[in-house]
Design an enzyme around this catalytic site. Structure first.
Site, PDB file in Angstrom:
ATOM      1  N   GLY A 172      -9.342  33.390 119.912  1.00  0.00           N
ATOM      2  CA  GLY A 172     -10.119  32.625 120.876  1.00  0.00           C
ATOM      3  C   GLY A 172      -9.691  32.962 122.291  1.00  0.00           C
ATOM      4  N   SER A 173     -10.558  32.665 123.259  1.00  0.00           N
ATOM      5  CA  SER A 173     -10.172  32.813 124.658  1.00  0.00           C
ATOM      6  C   SER A 173      -9.414  31.559 125.086  1.00  0.00           C
ATOM      7  CB  SER A 173     -11.416  33.014 125.517  1.00  0.00           C
ATOM      8  OG  SER A 173     -12.042  34.231 125.173  1.00  0.00           O
ATOM      9  N   GLY A 174      -8.869  31.597 126.305  1.00  0.00           N
ATOM     10  CA  GLY A 174      -8.114  30.447 126.786  1.00  0.00           C
ATOM     11  C   GLY A 174      -6.613  30.642 126.691  1.00  0.00           C
ATOM     12  N   HIS A 175      -6.187  31.832 126.207  1.00  0.00           N
ATOM     13  CA  HIS A 175      -4.752  32.117 126.059  1.00  0.00           C
ATOM     14  C   HIS A 175      -4.281  33.158 127.075  1.00  0.00           C
ATOM     15  CE1 HIS A 175      -5.132  29.898 122.409  1.00  0.00           C
ATOM     16  NE2 HIS A 175      -5.867  30.812 121.808  1.00  0.00           N
ATOM     17  N   LYS A 183      -3.126  36.102 114.456  1.00  0.00           N
ATOM     18  CA  LYS A 183      -2.344  34.869 114.437  1.00  0.00           C
ATOM     19  C   LYS A 183      -2.832  34.020 113.272  1.00  0.00           C
ATOM     20  CE  LYS A 183      -3.174  33.860 118.863  1.00  0.00           C
ATOM     21  NZ  LYS A 183      -4.175  34.946 118.843  1.00  0.00           N
ATOM     22  N   ASP A 195      -9.277  32.655 112.298  1.00  0.00           N
ATOM     23  CA  ASP A 195      -8.935  34.043 112.624  1.00  0.00           C
ATOM     24  C   ASP A 195      -8.763  34.864 111.354  1.00  0.00           C
ATOM     25  OD1 ASP A 195      -7.890  34.279 115.806  1.00  0.00           O
ATOM     26  OD2 ASP A 195      -7.962  32.269 114.964  1.00  0.00           O
ATOM     27  N   HIS A 197      -3.797  25.558 121.317  1.00  0.00           N
ATOM     28  CA  HIS A 197      -5.212  25.208 121.432  1.00  0.00           C
ATOM     29  C   HIS A 197      -5.393  23.791 121.942  1.00  0.00           C
ATOM     30  CE1 HIS A 197      -4.922  28.365 118.377  1.00  0.00           C
ATOM     31  NE2 HIS A 197      -5.944  28.841 119.030  1.00  0.00           N
TER      32      HIS A 197
END
Lengths: 334, 212
Positions: free
Chosen positions: A54-57, A105, A110, A219
């Site tokens: 996911g994005s946001g990391h 991960k 995922d 998250h």
């Protein structure tokens, strides 16, 4: 919600283009996909490395695309695994005839989406292997559950497996090296604040002035326990002792560490943690050979930090110190 | 023997998309409690695309529709839900005869293939606090209710009510699969969002069958 965005739907697309604008010497976007690949591809016959999630990391994962680390990074929506077609586009971009290692991960979504992508690659004759990263010791490993999560320690896997691939090692070897890193790594983090997932518009959880959430993932999900706020010394010691116990580290062993910001915690606070870490390591008679400090695997604008320890041997130490050149991590050897 | 027409099947997905859209923030909030606050947004994004794709697709067969839904969900939802709903609907499609109208038994059989695909991919069993806590008992129930044309609408309404109750029942469970599993005991006390969106699917099914 106060964020520098235009619309929730366009966040990831805009951010990917922005990365290319900021790092044109490193990155190019695979057209029509959410894949960022190396501007200058690795030579034929070398194993490719793909990671994503996911994005946001940020800076994960595209920040680690470049010489000595990843060949391509696949971005999903914020905190949402990318879809199989996107992962497969990443695999194709990273394939230079020697197969592709996927660094995944350990999250249900995922794992499933990367699995389906592997089936697609298999159908097209591209060999793939997976290294599943599960460094978060806050959650218990058990036959009956999903197992541990992958968090900041993933960056060490990118670095060391990436260096191995750059040496020209086979897919089986690069996977084995990645698995070995995973077996020798432990991480744990805490949150001082929650973060706001743009699609939801409000903080995922609320914390009182004197509360922290211990054992959080990346998250914005709640952790394993709510605890009273502690000093930097106590926080660092709390995490450190758990990591040392988990890895069963004994005097005279060599370690590398990562002091990672969850997004909002500034470097000045990380540096205080790093100081405590060094003292703790000395107290356990371990040898601290490398410290990575900064934002490596974040959770949007969450305040908090995670600590990672990696047991080193000669080979891992050499590969950790090998040259790499990416937007988020550079090792210069001259 | 009742049948499932293509128009009913499309109506089911239209209704499912609407239910998820209306309840987007409910699903996000449930996810915020035990996950990452985006289940509603992700499902809404994918279902909107799936309905768009159906509307743009020439009338062909249920199987073609199911495949289109599967491919669209798999490439737009993301996360575990996208992989499960997407790959599940592809198996659903593969189990159907290629016709604009199938028997109810064909439809139930395809739903069985869908549920089997979820089990295989997700490895969750009943009681793990996932969408399977709705789909597994619903499958048993729907197979037991191979009813006639007349009683089908009422039995599907009953099934939708049961599905809602099974979803409510996930509140007391400790999650063993999916992201909520990381919370351990703390996951108890919250309804699993994936089970609620699954219950919406059965509500949509009841609505579509009632209109047939």
């Amino acid at each position: 919600m106060k964020k520098i965005i235009d619309a929730v739907d366009t966040i990831v697309d805009q951010a990917l283009d922005g990365m290319v604008i900021a790092y044109p010497e490193y990155l190019q976007r695979v057209e029509g996909t959410s894949v960022l690949a190396r501007r200058v591809p690795k030579g034929t016959g070398k194993v490719g490395l793909v990671s994503g999630g996911g994005s946001g990391h940020e800076p994960a994962h595209a920040g680690y695309v470049g010489y000595g680390m990843l060949d391509a990074a696949v971005a999903g929506e914020v905190f949402t695994s990318p879809t199989p077609d996107q992962v497969y586009a990443g695999i194709k971009a990273a394939d230079h005839g020697a197969g592709v290692l996927l660094v995944v991960k350990n999250y249900t979504g995922d794992v499933m989406n990367f699995d389906i992508a592997r089936e697609l690659a298999d159908a097209d004759g591209i060999a793939t292997e997976v290294v599943l990263v599960n460094d978060d010791i806050a959650v218990q490993d058990s036959l009956y559950t999903t197992g541990r999560r992958g968090i900041a320690g993933t960056v060490f896997v990118h670095k060391i497996a990436g260096a191995t691939a750059e040496e020209g090692a086979s897919l089986a070897t690069v996977k084995a090296v990645g698995d070995e890193v995973v077996a020798n790594i432990a991480s744990m983090g805490f949150a001082l604040t929650s973060c706001t997932v743009p699609a939801n518009g409000k903080p995922t959880f609320e914390l009182g002035e004197n509360e922290i959430e211990m054992g959080v993932g990346i998250h914005g999900e709640p952790g394993i326990e709510r605890m009273p706020m502690m000093s930097a010394a106590d926080l660092t010691a709390f995490l450190y002792h758990r990591l040392v116990e988990e890895l069963a580290l004994v005097p005279n062993e060599r370690v590398a560490a990562m002091v990672n910001s969850m997004g909002a915690t500034p470097g000045i606070e990380l540096a205080i943690m790093a100081g405590h870490l060094a003292a703790l390591v000395k107290g356990s008679q371990l040898s601290l050979e490398k410290v990575l400090m900064g934002e490596f695997m974040t959770s949007l604008e969450m305040a908090g930090a995670s600590l990672t320890l990696l047991r080193l041997d000669d080979t891992r130490a050499r590969r950790l110190g090998a040259a790499c050149d990416t937007p988020a991590l550079r090792v210069v050897t001259h | 023997m009742p049948s499932m027409k293509q128009v009913t099947f499309r109506d089911l997905w239209q209704r499912f998309a609407e239910l998820v859209h209306e309840n987007k923030s409910v699903l996000n909030d449930l996810d915020a409690a035990i996950g990452d606050a985006d289940h509603g947004s992700n499902m809404d994004r994918g279902l909107e695309k799936a309905v768009e794709a159906l509307n743009a697709s020439p009338e062909g067969s249920l199987r073609a529709d199911a495949k289109l839904i599967g491919m669209t969900l798999m490439s737009t939802v993301g996360g575990a839900s996208g992989a499960l709903w997407g790959s599940g609907m592809l198996k659903f499609a593969a189990a159907l005869p290629d016709a604009p109208e199938v028997t109810w038994a064909d439809f139930v059989n395809a739903l069985g293939a869908f549920v089997e695909a979820l089990s295989k991919r997700g490895q969750a069993v009943a009681g793990d606090k996932t969408m399977m806590d709705v789909f597994l008992p619903a499958m048993v129930e729907i197979q037991a209710q191979l009813s006639d044309e007349e009683s089908l609408p009422a039995s599907m309404v009953r099934l939708a009510d049961q599905a809602k109750a099974w979803s409510d029942g996930t509140r007391d469970l400790v999650a063993k699969r999916g992201r909520a599993a990381y919370l351990g005991e703390r996951s108890a006390g919250h309804i699993d969002p994936g089970s609620l969106s699954s219950a919406f699917w059965f509500e949509a099914l009841a609505g579509a069958v009632g209109q047939q």
